[in-house]
Scaffold this active site. Structure first.
Site, mmCIF file in Angstrom:
data_model
loop_
_atom_site.group_PDB
_atom_site.id
_atom_site.type_symbol
_atom_site.label_atom_id
_atom_site.label_comp_id
_atom_site.label_asym_id
_atom_site.label_seq_id
_atom_site.Cartn_x
_atom_site.Cartn_y
_atom_site.Cartn_z
ATOM 1 N N GLY A 97 9.646 5.469 2.330
ATOM 2 C CA GLY A 97 8.598 5.213 1.136
ATOM 3 C C GLY A 97 8.877 3.835 0.483
ATOM 4 O O GLY A 97 9.073 2.776 1.112
ATOM 5 N N SER A 98 8.706 4.001 -0.772
ATOM 6 C CA SER A 98 8.351 3.118 -1.871
ATOM 7 C C SER A 98 9.715 1.985 -1.840
ATOM 8 O O SER A 98 10.687 2.427 -2.174
ATOM 9 C CB SER A 98 8.120 3.519 -3.224
ATOM 10 O OG SER A 98 7.758 2.533 -4.139
#
Length: 567
Positions: free
Chosen positions: A68-69
Site C-alpha cells: 500500500g501507501s
C-alpha cells in the site's frame, strides 16, 4: 524453536543496527502502515488485516513486507518518536518503506529500532515464537556504491548540509536495494508533504532551515487539508496549521504547490522510459504501468532526499529487467461491464499478487480508458506491494504481439466467485442508508467530473447526504471551462481541492455519518481504519443514486450478477 516459552535469538541481514527483545507480534500478511496503524496509539487499524486491534508498542513486529501507501514511512517515524513503535521489526525480505521511516528517525532525530530481514524459512518459523531477541545487529553497506565527483561533493557538504543529509539517506537506501551506482532523475513527486504528525513536520522544516532546495522539477502530492479553504471548512486549528506548514516547507524548498495525488493528470507528464522519482502508491503504479516511465515505489522522505540531490539508486523499476511480469492473472469472461469493474479488479488482483508484478489477461476487450486504469491501479497499489502491472494489449510494455511470450509464468485464474468475494469485502456495511458519498480517491479527473455532471443533471441530492469530490486545482479549472461545475453545484456537489480522502476528517466527514458510499476501491479498503465508519462500494451511477435516495440498495451490478448466475 520447539518451546513456545523460549526466547528465540535471530540473525539475518541487518537493515538498521541495534539490539532489542520482546514479545512477538507475527503476521504473514503484508501491512500498509498508512491506514493500517495509528501513529498515536500504536494500534493496528486496518480492519481487513488479521492483526486488526492489536498494538505494536514494545513488541517485535514480524511481517513479510509492507504494502500500500508510500506514507507508511511517515507513520513509522511518528510511532518511533511518540514512543508507541515496536521494539524491533523483523521482515521476511528487505523492503524500503518501513526501513526508510526508521532510517530517517535515526539520521535526523537520533532515535531508532533494529530492522532485520531473515529470509523465508526463518521467517516462517517465527510463527510459533513468543519472544524474540536481536543482539548487537550491525547494518552492513553491502556492495560498494560507485560515486561520481558530484556525489562525493554533495556528501562532503559542498552543496549545503540539507543536501548532505539527503545524500546519506539516498546511499543507505541504495545499499538496501543492492544498487551499485546512482542515476540522474528528471523530476520528482513528493508524498512526504502529507501531515502524519509533528515528526514529519520537523523533518521538512529542518531540511528547509538547512537550506534545502530541489534540483529537479518537483510536484507535491495532496496534503492533509485544503490549503486555501481549511478554515472556512471548519477544520480544527491544530491540524490545519500543522498540515499547511508541512506543505509550506516543501514549497519553500522549491516544490510546486500542485497538491494532487494524481500528478499524471497534470499537463506536463513523464514520457515513456523517463527516469523519475515518484512517491504516492497510485501515482507510482500509474507512472510505471500506464505512462511507461521508470520509478521505484519510493517511500515518503526518500522522495525529497532524491529531489534535493537529483540522484537515485539504479535499481528496481529503473532497470528494464526489473519491470518484467512475474505472474500471469487471467480474468473470466464478463459482459456489459461498468466502471465498478476496474477498482474491484485492481483490488482483487493485488490480493492474489501481493508482491509480484502481474500480467493481466482477459480484459482488453473492455477497452479501459485512462480513468479506468487510474481506478484499477489505485486499488491494486492498496493491496499489493508491487510497483507496477501489465495489462495484455493495453499498457505500453504489453501492447506488442507476443509480449512476454518467452517468459515461463505461473498462472492464477480468477473466477466469478472471486470477483463476488472481493465485492463483499469492499462492502463492509450492509445495504441501507448512507450518510456521505465520497468521490475522488485518487483525485477526480476533468473527464470524471464531466461524467458525474451528466449523471447529476436534473437531479438534487438528498438533504442529509453530502456528495463530496476531491480533485486537483488544475482539473477543476478544466471542468469549469467545460461548463460542468454549474451542473455539479445545482445537484449539491461539494468540491474540495488539495487534500484527498485518505486524509479527510471531520467536519468534511459529518460527525453523524456512519456509512460512507464510494466508487474507490482504495478508499473502500482504507476508510474503515481511517474514519471509524463502514463503507459501501459501487459504480459512479450507484453513488449518485445513493446521494439522491439516501440509501444504497445493495444490488450487485448487472454484469457481476449475470456472471455469478451463469457460472
Amino acid at each position: 524453536m520447539s518451546s513456545l516459552t523460549d526466547t528465540v535469538d535471530i540473525t539475518g541481514r541487518v537493515l538498521v543496527s541495534g539490539s532489542a527483545e520482546g514479545e512477538v507480534l507475527f503476521t504473514d500478511t503484508a501491512l500498509s502502515f498508512w491506514g493500517g496503524a495509528d501513529a498515536v496509539t500504536g494500534e493496528i487499524i486496518d480492519r481487513h488485516h488479521p492483526l486488526s486491534g492489536e498494538r505494536l508498542t514494545g513488541r517485535v513486529l514480524a511481517l513479510p513486507t509492507s504494502r500500500g501507501s508510500c506514507t507508511g514511512s511517515g507513520v513509522i517515524l511518528e510511532l518511533i518518536l511518540n514512543g508507541q513503535g515496536p521494539a524491533a521489526i523483523v521482515l521476511e525480505h528487505p523492503e524500503a518503506i518501513i526501513t526508510l521511516g526508521v532510517i530517517v528517525a535515526e539520521e535526523v532525530f537520533g532515535q531508532s529500532i533494529p530492522v532485520i530481514a531473515v529470509g523465508k524459512e526463518q521467517f516462517a518459523a517465527l510463527k510459533t515464537a513468543r519472544h524474540i531477541r536481536i543482539s548487537d545487529g550491525v547494518a552492513g553497506m553491502g556492495a560498494e556504491i560507485a560515486l561520481t565527483d558530484r556525489d562525493q561533493a554533495i556528501l562532503a557538504g559542498e552543496r549545503g548540509e540539507a543536501a548532505a543529509v539527503a545524500m546519506r539517506i539516498v546511499l543507505r537506501m541504495a545499499a538496501l536495494e543492492g544498487a551499485r551506482e546512482l542515476i540522474d532523475i528528471t523530476r520528482a513527486h513528493i508524498d512526504g508533504c502529507i501531515y502524519t504528525g509533528p515528526g514529519g513536520l520537523a523533518f521538512a522544516e529542518k531540511l528547509r532551515d538547512l537550506g534545502g532546495r530541489v534540483v529537479v522539477p518537483t510536484t507535491l502530492n495532496a496534503i492533509s487539508v485544503d490549503h486555501r479553504r481549511w478554515q472556512v471548512q471548519g477544520v480544527a486549528e491544530a491540524l490545519g496549521r500543522s498540515a499547511a506548514a508541512v506543505a509550506d516547507a516543501y514549497v519553500a524548498m522549491g516544490a510546486q504547490p500542485t497538491f494532487t495525488c494524481a500528478p499524471y493528470l497534470l499537463d506536463d507528464r513523464p514520457a515513456r522510459d523517463e527516469q523519475i522519482v515518484w512517491a504516492e502508491s497510485n501515482a507510482v503504479v500509474y507512472a510505471n504501468s500506464v505512462l511507461g516511465a521508470r520509478t521505484m515505489k519510493y517511500p515518503d522522505y526518500l522522495d525529497i532526499a532524491i529531489a534535493l540531490t537529483g540522484r537515485a539508486p539504479k535499481a528496481g523499476c529503473h532497470l528494464p529487467e526489473e519491470r518484467l511480469p512475474q505472474i500471469r492473472v487471467t480474468v473470466p469472461p464478463l459482459e456489459d461491464v461498468d466502471d465498478s469493474l476496474w477498482p474491484l479488479l485492481g483490488y482483487l488482483i493485488g490480493t492474489v499478487s501481493p508482491d509480484a508484478i502481474p500480467l493481466v489477461e482477459g480484459v482488453s476487450q473492455h477497452l479501459p480508458d485512462t480513468d479506468a486504469l487510474k481506478a484499477f491501479g489505485a486499488a491494486f497499489a492498496t493491496t499489493s506491494a508491487a510497483p507496477m502491472f501489465h495489462i495484455a494489449d493495453v499498457t505500453p510494455e504489453a501492447q506488442s504481439p507476443g509480449a512476454f511470450a518467452a517468459l515461463d509464468l505461473s498462472t492464477i485464474s480468477l473466477t466469478h466467485d472471486d470477483l463476488q468475494r472481493a465485492w463483499r469485502e469492499l462492502n463492509g456495511a450492509g445495504a441501507g442508508p448512507v450518510q456521505l458519498v465520497s468521490l475522488g480517491n485518487p483525485h477526480f479527473s476533468a473527464t470524471e467530473l464531466a461524467a458525474l455532471a451528466d449523471l447529476c443533471r436534473g437531479k438534487r441530492r438528498h438533504a442529509s447526504v453530502p456528495l463530496v469530490v476531491t480533485c486537483g486545482r488544475a482539473e477543476m479549472v478544466k471542468a469549469e471551462a467545460a461548463g460542468d461545475l454549474e451542473a455539479l453545484a445545482d445537484f449539491g456537489v461539494t468540491l474540495v481541492n488539495d487534500t484527498c480522502w485518505c486524509m479527510v476528517t471531520e467536519p468534511i466527514i459529518p460527525v453523524e455519518a456512519e456509512v460512507i458510499m464510494t466508487n474507490s476501491g482504495k478508499y473502500a479498503h482504507y476508510g474503515p481504519g481511517l474514519t471509524g465508519r463502514t463503507m459501501r462500494f459501487g459504480s459512479l451511477a450507484a453513488c449518485v443514486d445513493a446521494a439522491v435516495t439516501g440509501e444504497d440498495r445493495g444490488t450487485l451490478p448487472a454484469w457481476l450478477a449475470a456472471a455469478v448466475g451463469n457460472r
